[in-house]
Design an enzyme around this catalytic site. Structure first.
Site, PDB file in Angstrom:
ATOM      1  N   ASP A 110       0.859  -1.186   0.000  1.00 27.48           N
ATOM      2  CA  ASP A 110       0.000   0.000   0.000  1.00 27.48           C
ATOM      3  C   ASP A 110       0.898   1.238   0.000  1.00 27.48           C
ATOM      4  O   ASP A 110       2.133   1.129  -0.072  1.00 27.48           O
ATOM      5  CB  ASP A 110      -1.029  -0.050   1.140  1.00 27.48           C
ATOM      6  CG  ASP A 110      -0.409   0.175   2.520  1.00 27.48           C
ATOM      7  OD1 ASP A 110       0.823   0.363   2.621  1.00 27.48           O
ATOM      8  OD2 ASP A 110      -1.169   0.164   3.508  1.00 27.48           O
ATOM      9  N   HIS A 111       0.274   2.418   0.105  1.00 23.77           N
ATOM     10  CA  HIS A 111       1.039   3.667  -0.015  1.00 23.77           C
ATOM     11  C   HIS A 111       2.037   3.876   1.128  1.00 23.77           C
ATOM     12  O   HIS A 111       2.939   4.690   1.015  1.00 23.77           O
ATOM     13  CB  HIS A 111       0.067   4.859  -0.089  1.00 23.77           C
ATOM     14  CG  HIS A 111      -0.980   4.793   0.978  1.00 23.77           C
ATOM     15  ND1 HIS A 111      -2.190   4.162   0.788  1.00 23.77           N
ATOM     16  CD2 HIS A 111      -0.980   5.221   2.258  1.00 23.77           C
ATOM     17  CE1 HIS A 111      -2.895   4.218   1.902  1.00 23.77           C
ATOM     18  NE2 HIS A 111      -2.183   4.854   2.810  1.00 23.77           N
ATOM     19  N   ARG A 150       4.602 -34.783   8.813  1.00 19.24           N
ATOM     20  CA  ARG A 150       3.517 -34.542   9.775  1.00 19.24           C
ATOM     21  C   ARG A 150       2.910 -33.147   9.624  1.00 19.24           C
ATOM     22  O   ARG A 150       1.770 -32.913  10.005  1.00 19.24           O
ATOM     23  CB  ARG A 150       4.010 -34.762  11.206  1.00 19.24           C
ATOM     24  CG  ARG A 150       4.983 -33.704  11.710  1.00 19.24           C
ATOM     25  CD  ARG A 150       5.537 -34.070  13.078  1.00 19.24           C
ATOM     26  NE  ARG A 150       6.289 -33.000  13.694  1.00 19.24           N
ATOM     27  CZ  ARG A 150       7.546 -32.684  13.396  1.00 19.24           C
ATOM     28  NH1 ARG A 150       8.190 -33.354  12.452  1.00 19.24           N
ATOM     29  NH2 ARG A 150       8.172 -31.697  14.009  1.00 19.24           N
ATOM     30  N   HIS A 151       3.683 -32.245   9.022  1.00 18.85           N
ATOM     31  CA  HIS A 151       3.173 -30.880   8.856  1.00 18.85           C
ATOM     32  C   HIS A 151       2.106 -30.803   7.769  1.00 18.85           C
ATOM     33  O   HIS A 151       1.248 -29.923   7.802  1.00 18.85           O
ATOM     34  CB  HIS A 151       4.323 -29.913   8.568  1.00 18.85           C
ATOM     35  CG  HIS A 151       5.344 -29.940   9.668  1.00 18.85           C
ATOM     36  ND1 HIS A 151       5.066 -29.500  10.937  1.00 18.85           N
ATOM     37  CD2 HIS A 151       6.609 -30.400   9.690  1.00 18.85           C
ATOM     38  CE1 HIS A 151       6.118 -29.676  11.703  1.00 18.85           C
ATOM     39  NE2 HIS A 151       7.083 -30.232  10.970  1.00 18.85           N
ATOM     40  N   CYS A 158       2.699  -3.526   4.117  1.00 24.75           N
ATOM     41  CA  CYS A 158       1.931  -2.317   4.454  1.00 24.75           C
ATOM     42  C   CYS A 158       2.640  -1.666   5.638  1.00 24.75           C
ATOM     43  O   CYS A 158       3.821  -1.939   5.862  1.00 24.75           O
ATOM     44  CB  CYS A 158       0.462  -2.653   4.727  1.00 24.75           C
ATOM     45  SG  CYS A 158       0.140  -3.727   6.138  1.00 24.75           S
ATOM     46  N   HIS A 183       7.171 -25.415   8.383  1.00 25.85           N
ATOM     47  CA  HIS A 183       6.046 -26.085   9.053  1.00 25.85           C
ATOM     48  C   HIS A 183       4.671 -25.674   8.536  1.00 25.85           C
ATOM     49  O   HIS A 183       3.754 -26.486   8.555  1.00 25.85           O
ATOM     50  CB  HIS A 183       6.103 -25.807  10.561  1.00 25.85           C
ATOM     51  CG  HIS A 183       7.227 -26.520  11.241  1.00 25.85           C
ATOM     52  ND1 HIS A 183       7.401 -26.522  12.603  1.00 25.85           N
ATOM     53  CD2 HIS A 183       8.253 -27.277  10.731  1.00 25.85           C
ATOM     54  CE1 HIS A 183       8.481 -27.246  12.927  1.00 25.85           C
ATOM     55  NE2 HIS A 183       9.026 -27.691  11.798  1.00 25.85           N
ATOM     56  N   THR A 212       2.304  -1.976   8.968  1.00 26.94           N
ATOM     57  CA  THR A 212       2.675  -2.958   9.995  1.00 26.94           C
ATOM     58  C   THR A 212       2.759  -4.378   9.461  1.00 26.94           C
ATOM     59  O   THR A 212       3.278  -5.262  10.162  1.00 26.94           O
ATOM     60  CB  THR A 212       1.609  -2.979  11.110  1.00 26.94           C
ATOM     61  OG1 THR A 212       0.348  -3.303  10.492  1.00 26.94           O
ATOM     62  CG2 THR A 212       1.500  -1.635  11.816  1.00 26.94           C
ATOM     63  N   GLY A 213       2.187  -4.632   8.313  1.00 32.74           N
ATOM     64  CA  GLY A 213       2.069  -6.003   7.786  1.00 32.74           C
ATOM     65  C   GLY A 213       0.822  -6.700   8.314  1.00 32.74           C
ATOM     66  O   GLY A 213       0.421  -7.754   7.801  1.00 32.74           O
TER      67      GLY A 213
HETATM   68  C1  RB5 Z   1      -2.058   2.667   6.281  1.00 33.78           C
HETATM   69  O1  RB5 Z   1      -1.956   3.892   6.891  1.00 33.78           O
HETATM   70  C2  RB5 Z   1      -1.909   1.568   7.321  1.00 33.78           C
HETATM   71  O2  RB5 Z   1      -3.067   1.458   8.062  1.00 33.78           O
HETATM   72  C3  RB5 Z   1      -1.577   0.263   6.653  1.00 33.78           C
HETATM   73  O3  RB5 Z   1      -0.420   0.421   5.909  1.00 33.78           O
HETATM   74  C4  RB5 Z   1      -1.314  -0.942   7.522  1.00 33.78           C
HETATM   75  O4  RB5 Z   1      -0.401  -0.664   8.530  1.00 33.78           O
HETATM   76  C5  RB5 Z   1      -2.461  -1.692   7.998  1.00 33.78           C
HETATM   77  O5  RB5 Z   1      -2.349  -2.727   8.676  1.00 33.78           O
END
Ligand code: RB5
Length: 145
Positions: free
Chosen positions: A7-8, A130-131, A63, A96, A65-66
């Site tokens: 994302d941006h 097993r996985h 993004c 796994h 935080t991911g």
């Molecule tokens: C965008 O501002 C932010 O919310 C997005 O990049 C992300 O962190 C969401 O989980």
């Protein structure tokens, strides 16, 4: 082929990881964004379609935080998305969980670490055995819900 999208909040990291992996010999499909505003669920859906259709083998979503990317990607049948922030988890989610999408945070990780984690993700093979039974149990949950 490896899909990458962001994302941006993560354009610079996406470009850095894409270029690093290209240098390492991976064929990359860059789905953007390249700066224009992008809602992370839309990008997650677009990238996961590349995997479920068989166009791409694995994907990388970035993004802020991911977390948003991983929540959205895991809604899609056949996708096992892992939020990766350390090398041990990144290695073991391939060994796994047979994760097919990795998610990272551009606001939580340095670019050097992100490149290293992406390389670990793409070069570690699923252990099977097993996985596989546990992956089948995940698929059964998906089918029921
Ligand atoms: C965008 O501002 C932010 O919310 C997005 O990049 C992300 O962190 C969401 O989980």
């Amino acid at each position: 082929m490896i899909a990458i999208g962001c994302d941006h909040a993560a354009v610079e990291m996406k470009n850095t990881v894409r270029d690093y992996l290209t240098e390492k010999g991976f064929e990359m499909k860059d789905l953007g964004t390249n700066g224009e505003p992008c809602d992370y669920p839309d990008m997650a859906e677009k990238l996961c379609a590349e995997i479920t259709s068989g166009n791409c083998e694995k994907g990388i979503l970035i993004c802020g935080t991911g977390i948003g990317m991983s929540i959205a990607a895991n809604k899609i049948k056949g996708i096992r998305a892992a939020l990766c922030a350390d090398s041990f988890s990144t290695k073991y989610t391939r060994l796994h969980n047979d994760a097919n999408v990795m998610c990272m945070g551009a606001r939580t990780l340095g670019q050097g670490l992100a490149c290293e984690l992406a390389e670990i993700f793409l070069t570690t093979e699923f252990e099977g055995g097993r996985h596989q039974r546990r992956i089948d149990l995940i698929s059964a949950i998906e089918a029921k819900n």
